[in-house]
Design a protein around this motif. Structure first.
Motif, PDB file in Angstrom:
ATOM      1  N   CYS A   1       2.977   5.081   6.086  1.00 39.58           N
ATOM      2  CA  CYS A   1       2.709   4.341   7.321  1.00 39.58           C
ATOM      3  C   CYS A   1       3.591   3.105   7.404  1.00 39.58           C
ATOM      4  CB  CYS A   1       1.228   3.994   7.453  1.00 39.58           C
ATOM      5  SG  CYS A   1       0.576   3.021   6.140  1.00 39.58           S
TER       6      CYS A   1
ATOM      7  N   TYR B   1       5.733   2.597  10.661  1.00 39.91           N
ATOM      8  CA  TYR B   1       5.650   1.342  11.411  1.00 39.91           C
ATOM      9  C   TYR B   1       7.033   0.752  11.598  1.00 39.91           C
ATOM     10  CZ  TYR B   1       3.725  -3.049  13.010  1.00 39.91           C
ATOM     11  OH  TYR B   1       3.398  -4.122  13.776  1.00 39.91           O
TER      12      TYR B   1
ATOM     13  N   TYR C   1       8.840  -0.039  15.092  1.00 41.73           N
ATOM     14  CA  TYR C   1       9.145  -1.424  15.392  1.00 41.73           C
ATOM     15  C   TYR C   1      10.632  -1.632  15.651  1.00 41.73           C
ATOM     16  CZ  TYR C   1      10.417  -6.173  14.058  1.00 41.73           C
ATOM     17  OH  TYR C   1      10.984  -7.398  14.011  1.00 41.73           O
TER      18      TYR C   1
ATOM     19  N   GLY D   1       1.972   3.341  14.889  1.00 42.81           N
ATOM     20  CA  GLY D   1       2.319   2.594  13.686  1.00 42.81           C
ATOM     21  C   GLY D   1       1.195   1.672  13.278  1.00 42.81           C
ATOM     22  N   LYS D   2       0.699   0.900  14.252  1.00 48.04           N
ATOM     23  CA  LYS D   2      -0.403  -0.015  13.954  1.00 48.04           C
ATOM     24  C   LYS D   2      -1.635   0.761  13.525  1.00 48.04           C
ATOM     25  CE  LYS D   2       0.263  -4.390  16.313  1.00 48.04           C
ATOM     26  NZ  LYS D   2       1.555  -4.193  16.964  1.00 48.04           N
TER      27      LYS D   2
END
Lengths: 145, 511, 125
Positions: free
Chosen positions: B351, B355, B359, B420-421
């Motif tokens: 993850c 992320y 991003y 992602g979060k």
């Protein structure tokens, strides 16, 4: 180098060692342990740190940063006295007093980095000076908050 | 294994082939302008692109092979390779976007290009080399060299906008803080060398024991952490970020916010995960506090920003705070299970990388949009929220894409940022960081405010009376390509994450 | 314990004494042409009469040369460990490899040099 007068002085200076003056001084140098080097390095690093915090001149800050990196070099060379010897002994299974210069090689890398940083940094400072006619960091104030 | 036993046989040239290719590309792009004179303006970026493509292919060829070189000092395991894919794609995007301004016949009619010097390309390739080595390095001295290889060209790139005083100022500030940080990093490394005698992560791992306190080692680790903190802008060491991101040319800011942050985090994950994981019980509190501080300060400071680049800079600080969660998860996971070579990375690393991928595209896309809106970039450092008011009426496409990137950064569904979060927070929750996750969620809500502020300005406010800084965006096909790439990546990761997750599932720790 | 430092004290005494002797000797032995007061206001240049203080600017080229000197000078440091370890690599049978390493390194430096020449960094005008 056997000198009568020095011999006399050394006897006078250091009765129990019984060597000549050079030997006595050599003994003193031998007593400079790794801790002394590390202390000097820590002091130099702190001076550099202080310089970066306090000085307002970009060139002075650059010099202070170089001081910090030089403290690192001193540290590496000092620590190499311990670890270099250990590596040599492990590799050759003997009691040779030869240092494997791993830490010294690291020092060379740090020197290179310091030189590259100094070169780029000076160029940046000159570029800044050409536009602002100042190398004071408080004049870099176009952008805040 | 001592250093005396080093032999050239430990050099695996296939593992370091991407580095060799890009390094050769640096030399070629440095000298090519002299040979190609006028045509250099198109040939030079073309060579840079070909080099990046070749590096990409040579990285892809060693996927899953788990090659290592230089006695395990350089590992081309899948984590490294995935990170290098991100770096290379980001560099590819940035090179194309710069070329759009740099090529005479692709340039918009506003004349003077901002990147008048062909040195941009070798500098950017050097940054990519530094980033790849950073993610591959398993030795602190190599990590240090890689960080410097990455940073020193960036000091110059930040000041690349020759006509702008802010760019020079950004360059100076970046240089002074960066060099200061490397002083800390180097001093910490020297102390670790003193305590351990070697700088390989394996040796440090063996030397770290939570029971026998070695304060030289601890001091060294703390200083190294400070150095890393400066480089990826964690909160007590973040003060340079807004100024540098605001002053640098927008594309370079995007480059820093994406590539440099990703490289820094892969290095941190490797160092904390493979190096000092036995001391997890000691460092986790510090990292947790820094994570909470970084998110909160980044978001709170972003709330009142009116300059767009500055706002994005603060938001990138906040994202670094979220990413620190991954460091904590990896520390917890690996300190419990123990690091075994060849083991799958686990969902923490998975993850973290997901992320990062999400991003990276959102942030570089947003900076590219800002750059697109102010083509000459003389005033890009001053583009405010007021200037994008009513952007939807004037340039609906730009507004839509910008909004998409901002949604992704804020973490709204169907974008990469949301998943992602989601993955990151869920993983942190399952590892028991409940308080921190609550904190992160509150922060995510807080951050939605300032992202939405821009979107509201673009869609619901009327255009400003006074002359806006937004110039007429140039109808430049290359820029379209760049921004559309980021858009597709953001949506693709957001809607069909399984493809990337499948790839990441096969990511494992190299032997 | 303090007696151990007496030799250092003696060394210091020697240093101070020798420097004092040299100063005093030069005061008495040197021939002096000028005794006018304003000579003392001038910059000291090893006893030669000075050409005066030059106002005006340094060409910034000197900075450039100094910076380039630092970079290239320091890179030469790598030659030393390379040369030291050449023997042991030769014994292992890797002399060609080790030689090639340095050639590559110097080649990269050469590219930098060619770049500088191409940029007219050494053109002092």
């Amino acid at each position: 180098m056997d000198n009568d007068s020095l011999y006399f002085l050394s006897n006078w200076a250091n009765v129990e060692s019984g060597g000549n003056a050079l030997l006595t001084m050599w003994n003193i140098f031998k007593h400079i342990s790794i801790h002394h080097y590390l202390t000097v390095a820590a002091i130099i690093f702190t001076i550099g740190f202080y310089g970066v915090i306090v000085r307002r001149n970009a060139i002075s800050i650059l010099m202070s940063i170089e001081l910090m990196l030089n403290a690192v070099n001193l540290n590496f060379v000092a620590f190499n006295q311990i670890w270099g010897l250990k590596i040599t002994r492990a590799a050759f299974t003997s009691n040779e007093d030869v240092l494997t210069p791993v830490g010294q090689i690291f020092t060379i890398f740090i020197i290179i980095i310091a030189a590259a940083e100094a070169a780029v940094g000076l160029a940046i400072v000159i570029a800044f000076y050409r536009q602002r006619h100042s190398v004071k960091v408080e004049d870099a104030d176009l952008m805040r908050w | 294994m001592t250093s005396m036993e080093f032999s050239p046989q430990t050099i695996d040239f296939t593992a370091i082939m991407p580095i060799i290719i890009i390094s050769a590309g640096i030399l070629v792009t440095l000298l090519l302008p002299f040979a190609a004179k006028g045509r250099a303006k198109i040939i030079n970026p073309l060579v840079a692109l070909i080099v990046l493509l070749a590096a990409f292919i040579s990285s892809a060829r060693i996927w899953d092979l788990g090659r290592a070189s230089f006695d395990g000092m350089y590992t081309a395991d899948n984590a490294t390779l995935f990170a290098s894919f991100i770096f290379i794609i980001v560099a590819f995007i940035t090179v194309i976007a710069i070329t759009a301004r740099y090529c005479p016949f692709l340039r918009s009619p506003d004349g003077e290009g901002l990147f008048a010097s062909p040195e941009v390309f070798p500098l950017m390739l050097t940054v990519v080399v530094g980033a790849i080595v950073m993610s591959a390095s398993r030795n602190l001295i190599l990590t240090f060299l890689a960080i410097e290889t990455l940073s020193i060209p960036l000091y110059v790139l930040a000041g690349m906008n020759l006509s702008s005083e802010r760019s020079k100022e950004a360059s100076l500030k970046y240089f002074l803080t960066g060099a200061f940080a490397s002083g800390f990093l180097a001093y910490g490394i020297s102390l670790i060398y003193g305590a351990v005698g070697k700088l390989g992560y394996h040796a440090i791992l063996d030397a770290c024991s939570p029971t026998a306190a070695d304060y030289t080692l601890y001091a060294g680790l703390a200083l190294v952490a400070v150095g890393f903190g400066f480089k990826v802008a964690l909160v007590p060491f973040h003060a340079w970020v807004p100024d540098v991101y605001q002053g640098s040319p927008a594309l370079i800011s995007g480059f820093m916010a994406s590539l440099v942050k990703a490289a820094g985090f892969t290095a941190i994950l490797r160092f904390f995960g493979e190096g000092i994981v036995p001391l997890y019980g000691i460092w986790w509190v510090a990292i947790a506090i820094i994570a909470a501080l970084t998110m909160t300060v980044g978001n709170l400071m972003a709330l009142n920003q009116i300059v767009l680049k500055r706002l994005l800079a603060y938001s990138s600080i906040a994202h670094a705070g979220y990413l620190l969660l991954a460091v904590l998860i990896i520390g917890k996971e690996w300190s419990e299970k123990g690091v075994t070579a060849g083991a799958p990375l686990g969902d923490a690393m998975q993850c973290a990388f997901f992320y990062l991928a999400g991003y990276v595209f959102a942030i570089i896309g947003s900076f590219a949009i800002i750059w697109w809106l102010t083509p000459s970039d003389k005033e890009g450092a001053l583009l405010e929220i007021d200037d994008v008011r009513g952007l939807n009426d004037r340039h609906p496409l730009h507004a839509a894409l910008f909004a998409l990137f901002l949604f992704s950064l804020a973490g709204f569904p169907i974008t990469a940022g949301f998943l992602g979060k989601f993955f990151l927070f869920a993983s942190a929750l399952s590892h028991g960081f409940i308080l921190l996750v609550v904190f992160a969620l509150l922060n995510a809500v807080l951050s939605a405010y300032y992202y939405l502020k821009i979107i509201v300005a673009m869609y619901m406010k009327s255009a400003p009376e006074h002359a806006s800084l937004c110039e007429e965006p140039s109808p430049n096909p290359w820029i379209y390509a760049v921004v559309w790439t980021c858009t597709l990546a953001t949506l693709w990761l957001g809607i069909i994450p399984a493809s990337i997750l499948g790839l990441l599932g096969s990511v494992s720790v190299g032997g | 314990m303090l007696t151990a430092y007496v030799p250092i004290l003696i060394l210091f005494a020697f240093m101070v004494a020798i420097s004092l002797i040299i100063i005093v000797l030069s005061h008495y032995l040197s021939s002096r042409k000028y005794s006018s007061r304003e000579r003392f206001e001038e910059p000291y240049e090893c006893g030669l009469s000075t050409g005066g203080i030059k106002p005006g600017r340094y060409p910034v080229k000197f900075y450039l040369v100094a910076i380039l000197f630092v970079v290239f000078d320091v890179e030469a440091v790598f030659l030393w460990p390379w040369a030291i370890s050449f023997q042991s690599f030769r014994e292992m049978g890797y002399s060609v490899f080790w030689y090639a390493e340095m050639i590559v390194f110097l080649g990269i430096l050469l590219v930098g040099y060619v770049y500088l020449v191409g940029k007219n960094a050494f053109d002092w005008k």
